[in-house]
Design a protein around this motif. Structure first.
Motif, PDB file in Angstrom:
ATOM      1  N   ASN A  26      -9.130   2.113   4.564  1.00 54.42           N
ATOM      2  CA  ASN A  26      -7.899   1.380   4.980  1.00 54.42           C
ATOM      3  C   ASN A  26      -8.073   0.183   5.678  1.00 54.42           C
ATOM      4  OD1 ASN A  26      -5.133   1.511   6.785  1.00 54.42           O
ATOM      5  ND2 ASN A  26      -5.196   0.936   4.639  1.00 54.42           N
ATOM      6  N   ARG A  28     -11.073  -1.289   5.893  1.00 54.04           N
ATOM      7  CA  ARG A  28     -11.693  -2.419   5.028  1.00 54.04           C
ATOM      8  C   ARG A  28     -10.778  -3.388   3.953  1.00 54.04           C
ATOM      9  NH1 ARG A  28     -15.956   0.074   1.419  1.00 54.04           N
ATOM     10  NH2 ARG A  28     -14.615  -0.802  -0.499  1.00 54.04           N
ATOM     11  N   GLU A  29      -9.821  -2.528   3.482  1.00 51.19           N
ATOM     12  CA  GLU A  29      -8.920  -2.852   2.796  1.00 51.19           C
ATOM     13  C   GLU A  29      -7.951  -4.171   3.491  1.00 51.19           C
ATOM     14  OE1 GLU A  29      -6.502   0.519   1.647  1.00 51.19           O
ATOM     15  OE2 GLU A  29      -6.977   0.053  -0.774  1.00 51.19           O
ATOM     16  N   ASP A  32      -9.983  -7.012   4.051  1.00 46.00           N
ATOM     17  CA  ASP A  32     -10.073  -7.909   2.767  1.00 46.00           C
ATOM     18  C   ASP A  32      -9.138  -8.875   2.490  1.00 46.00           C
ATOM     19  OD1 ASP A  32     -12.832  -7.483   1.985  1.00 46.00           O
ATOM     20  OD2 ASP A  32     -12.414  -5.658   0.676  1.00 46.00           O
ATOM     21  N   HIS A  33      -7.828  -8.132   2.718  1.00 43.97           N
ATOM     22  CA  HIS A  33      -6.489  -8.417   2.427  1.00 43.97           C
ATOM     23  C   HIS A  33      -6.372  -9.990   3.452  1.00 43.97           C
ATOM     24  CE1 HIS A  33      -2.212  -7.733   0.985  1.00 43.97           C
ATOM     25  NE2 HIS A  33      -2.007  -8.796   1.645  1.00 43.97           N
ATOM     26  N   ALA A  35      -8.901 -11.789   4.648  1.00 46.02           N
ATOM     27  CA  ALA A  35      -9.838 -12.638   4.189  1.00 46.02           C
ATOM     28  C   ALA A  35      -8.999 -13.651   3.037  1.00 46.02           C
ATOM     29  CB  ALA A  35     -11.108 -12.118   3.957  1.00 46.02           C
ATOM     30  N   ASP A  36      -8.312 -12.702   1.995  1.00 44.53           N
ATOM     31  CA  ASP A  36      -7.779 -13.539   0.988  1.00 44.53           C
ATOM     32  C   ASP A  36      -6.688 -14.293   1.407  1.00 44.53           C
ATOM     33  OD1 ASP A  36      -9.293 -12.090  -1.015  1.00 44.53           O
ATOM     34  OD2 ASP A  36      -8.231 -10.413  -1.105  1.00 44.53           O
ATOM     35  N   LEU A  37      -5.897 -13.813   2.430  1.00 45.39           N
ATOM     36  CA  LEU A  37      -4.836 -14.434   2.976  1.00 45.39           C
ATOM     37  C   LEU A  37      -5.225 -15.904   3.397  1.00 45.39           C
ATOM     38  CD1 LEU A  37      -2.514 -11.745   4.265  1.00 45.39           C
ATOM     39  CD2 LEU A  37      -1.933 -13.316   2.465  1.00 45.39           C
ATOM     40  N   LYS A  58       1.291 -12.678   8.581  1.00 47.48           N
ATOM     41  CA  LYS A  58       1.517 -12.021   7.199  1.00 47.48           C
ATOM     42  C   LYS A  58       1.257 -10.568   7.085  1.00 47.48           C
ATOM     43  CE  LYS A  58       2.970 -13.022   3.023  1.00 47.48           C
ATOM     44  NZ  LYS A  58       3.305 -11.712   2.849  1.00 47.48           N
ATOM     45  N   ILE A  59       0.023 -10.036   7.719  1.00 45.74           N
ATOM     46  CA  ILE A  59      -0.104  -8.735   7.546  1.00 45.74           C
ATOM     47  C   ILE A  59       0.980  -7.860   8.452  1.00 45.74           C
ATOM     48  CG2 ILE A  59      -1.871  -6.983   8.491  1.00 45.74           C
ATOM     49  CD1 ILE A  59      -3.114  -8.477   6.206  1.00 45.74           C
ATOM     50  N   LEU A  65       2.452  -0.590  11.093  1.00 48.32           N
ATOM     51  CA  LEU A  65       1.686  -0.124   9.802  1.00 48.32           C
ATOM     52  C   LEU A  65       1.119   1.275  10.027  1.00 48.32           C
ATOM     53  CD1 LEU A  65       0.438  -0.665   7.117  1.00 48.32           C
ATOM     54  CD2 LEU A  65      -1.094  -2.116   8.058  1.00 48.32           C
TER      55      LEU A  65
ATOM     56  N   TYR B  29      -4.211  -6.852  -2.261  1.00 48.80           N
ATOM     57  CA  TYR B  29      -3.579  -8.282  -2.250  1.00 48.80           C
ATOM     58  C   TYR B  29      -3.282  -8.695  -3.517  1.00 48.80           C
ATOM     59  CZ  TYR B  29      -3.828 -13.271  -1.702  1.00 48.80           C
ATOM     60  OH  TYR B  29      -3.658 -14.720  -1.638  1.00 48.80           O
ATOM     61  N   GLU B  47       2.697  -6.037   3.632  1.00 43.02           N
ATOM     62  CA  GLU B  47       1.644  -4.860   3.665  1.00 43.02           C
ATOM     63  C   GLU B  47       2.154  -3.773   4.278  1.00 43.02           C
ATOM     64  OE1 GLU B  47       1.856  -8.422   4.261  1.00 43.02           O
ATOM     65  OE2 GLU B  47       0.469  -9.129   2.664  1.00 43.02           O
ATOM     66  N   GLY B  48       2.888  -3.610   5.174  1.00 43.03           N
ATOM     67  CA  GLY B  48       3.301  -2.517   5.984  1.00 43.03           C
ATOM     68  C   GLY B  48       3.942  -1.613   5.270  1.00 43.03           C
ATOM     69  N   TYR B  51       0.742  -0.688   1.417  1.00 44.80           N
ATOM     70  CA  TYR B  51      -0.574   0.098   1.791  1.00 44.80           C
ATOM     71  C   TYR B  51      -0.341   1.672   2.265  1.00 44.80           C
ATOM     72  CZ  TYR B  51      -3.872  -3.725   1.367  1.00 44.80           C
ATOM     73  OH  TYR B  51      -4.711  -4.858   0.797  1.00 44.80           O
ATOM     74  N   PRO B  52       0.882   1.868   2.878  1.00 41.65           N
ATOM     75  CA  PRO B  52       1.172   3.370   3.407  1.00 41.65           C
ATOM     76  C   PRO B  52       1.769   4.040   1.765  1.00 41.65           C
ATOM     77  CG  PRO B  52       2.070   1.921   4.917  1.00 41.65           C
ATOM     78  CD  PRO B  52       1.561   1.039   3.832  1.00 41.65           C
ATOM     79  N   HIS B  55      -1.359   4.844  -0.443  1.00 42.69           N
ATOM     80  CA  HIS B  55      -1.962   5.735   0.229  1.00 42.69           C
ATOM     81  C   HIS B  55      -1.414   7.195   0.109  1.00 42.69           C
ATOM     82  CE1 HIS B  55      -5.706   3.939   2.211  1.00 42.69           C
ATOM     83  NE2 HIS B  55      -5.080   3.007   1.653  1.00 42.69           N
ATOM     84  N   ARG B  73     -17.020  -9.201  -3.678  1.00 48.88           N
ATOM     85  CA  ARG B  73     -16.886  -8.421  -2.625  1.00 48.88           C
ATOM     86  C   ARG B  73     -16.277  -7.023  -3.357  1.00 48.88           C
ATOM     87  NH1 ARG B  73     -11.856 -10.615   0.760  1.00 48.88           N
ATOM     88  NH2 ARG B  73     -12.385 -12.658   0.093  1.00 48.88           N
ATOM     89  N   ARG B  75     -14.066  -4.187  -3.816  1.00 43.50           N
ATOM     90  CA  ARG B  75     -12.673  -3.785  -3.767  1.00 43.50           C
ATOM     91  C   ARG B  75     -12.193  -2.517  -4.017  1.00 43.50           C
ATOM     92  NH1 ARG B  75     -10.168  -8.795  -1.988  1.00 43.50           N
ATOM     93  NH2 ARG B  75     -11.101 -10.696  -3.089  1.00 43.50           N
TER      94      ARG B  75
END
Lengths: 247, 108
Positions: A26, A28-29, A32-33, A35-37, A58-59, A65, B29, B47-48, B51-52, B55, B73, B75
């Motif tokens: 998670n 790592r995801e 990556d997310h 880095a993409d943003l 944005k995250i 979370l 993403y 994202e909040g 992702y939950p 999963h 990369r 993914r």
């Protein structure tokens, strides 16, 4: 400049008992997310600082979370009730092992009696039966150590708080050091039919006809565990390069 | 009835995610971006939430994840399982009933 720091997020998930493998994935995801943003923001003309801040915003709130991730994660018994499992598993596994060991030994004695036949004379214990006894004695010492190592291994893989696996270790030592297998071999000289017994307790215990303090067992167990500690540390570092211990 | 609707509304991200992933496998993403694009900016799931949900769906066996290299990369790509397709069907049915109910009320 606001940057994404996932250290606290990662530790929160680990402390909640989410398996290490899932947490790493998670994290790592999210990296990556992020880095993409940042890349997308850069393409839209933002400079590096602006892009990083925008991406981190944005995250969103990582505490929220983490709470969501924990609420929706399925966790095993070990993770939901670590202290209960740490205290329950060792005695249960030991009881099962001891029952199995006693059955094996009694079965072996009966088998020997059947082979020799009962001709009215007192039987002498053959070499193979004495060998089996020695193996079982060693196992009685080794099983608590193996179980303790298994507890540490499982707990450190799951990154459960240190107090749980320390408790598990000492509980295992406490039980293991209080057990002593005792066998009296059949002796035709004094008419002794022989017996097998398991001494449980922390007073002076009879071992092979002599008295040995139970503390010696504790020392032997601790010594073995200390040796195993180095191996465990090595395995832990190898499994998670760059990860620091915690708890 | 109110309880059913409340439960359904909390399942909207699940519906969107399962629907998009039933078309093609995606990583986090890519999925967030796809939701925004396909819904013409009507939905911008945070994202909040994504992702939950991912999963949780994976844990319940509705999604499966695999590592795949993309743009240099590695993914985590998610795709829908047979169980996920059944769940999608059920959620779509719920959504249709709610949509019809709302249309009826608005048209009355």
């Amino acid at each position: 400049m606001k940057k994404l720091d996932l250290t606290h997020y990662r530790n929160t998930l680990l402390e909640a008992g989410i398996p290490f493998r899932k947490v790493l994935r998670n994290v790592r995801e999210l990296k990556d997310h992020y880095a993409d943003l940042v890349q997308k923001a850069g393409e839209q003309g933002m400079d590096e600082q602006e892009a990083s801040s925008w991406a981190a915003e944005k995250i969103g709130d990582l505490d929220l979370l983490a709470r969501e991730m924990i609420a929706r994660s399925s966790r095993g018994m070990l993770h939901r009730h670590p202290m209960l499992m740490t205290l329950l598993l060792p005695p249960v596994s030991l009881c099962l092992f001891i029952a199995l060991m006693m059955l094996l030994f009694v079965g072996a004695v009966e088998l020997n009696n059947a082979i020799e036949g009962n001709n009215g004379t007192m039987l002498q214990a053959p070499l193979w039966l004495k060998g089996l006894y020695m193996v079982l004695k060693v196992l009685l010492f080794a099983v608590p150590v193996a179980a303790a190592i298994a507890i540490v291994r499982v707990c450190t893989r799951g990154r459960i708080l240190r107090r749980y696996w320390v408790t598990g270790l000492f509980f295992m030592l406490l039980i293991g050091s209080g057990l002593n297998l005792h066998v009296s071999w059949p002796d035709s000289g004094n008419g002794d039919g022989g017996s097998i017994g398991l001494a449980v307790g922390y007073a002076l215990s009879p071992i092979d006809g002599s008295l040995a303090p139970a503390q010696l067992s504790t020392l032997r167990l601790i010594g073995t565990l200390m040796l195993c500690g180095g191996v465990l540390m090595y395995m832990r570092r190898r499994d998670a390069p760059g990860e620091t211990g915690r708890g | 009835m109110a309880k059913t609707n409340a439960a359904f509304m909390s399942g909207v991200p699940e519906l969107l995610i399962l629907r998009l992933l039933s078309r093609e496998e995606m990583y986090g993403y890519q999925l967030v971006r796809a939701i925004r694009v396909v819904s013409a900016d009507a939905f911008d799931l945070a994202e909040g939430v994504v992702y939950p949900t991912l999963h949780s769906l994976e844990a319940s066996g509705c999604l499966k994840a695999r590592e795949k290299e993309s743009d240099g990369r590695k993914r985590i790509y998610y795709s829908v399982t047979a169980k996920g397709l059944k769940r999608l069907e059920a959620l779509t049915g719920n959504w249709e009933r709610v949509r019809q109910g709302i249309s009826s009320v608005l048209g009355a």
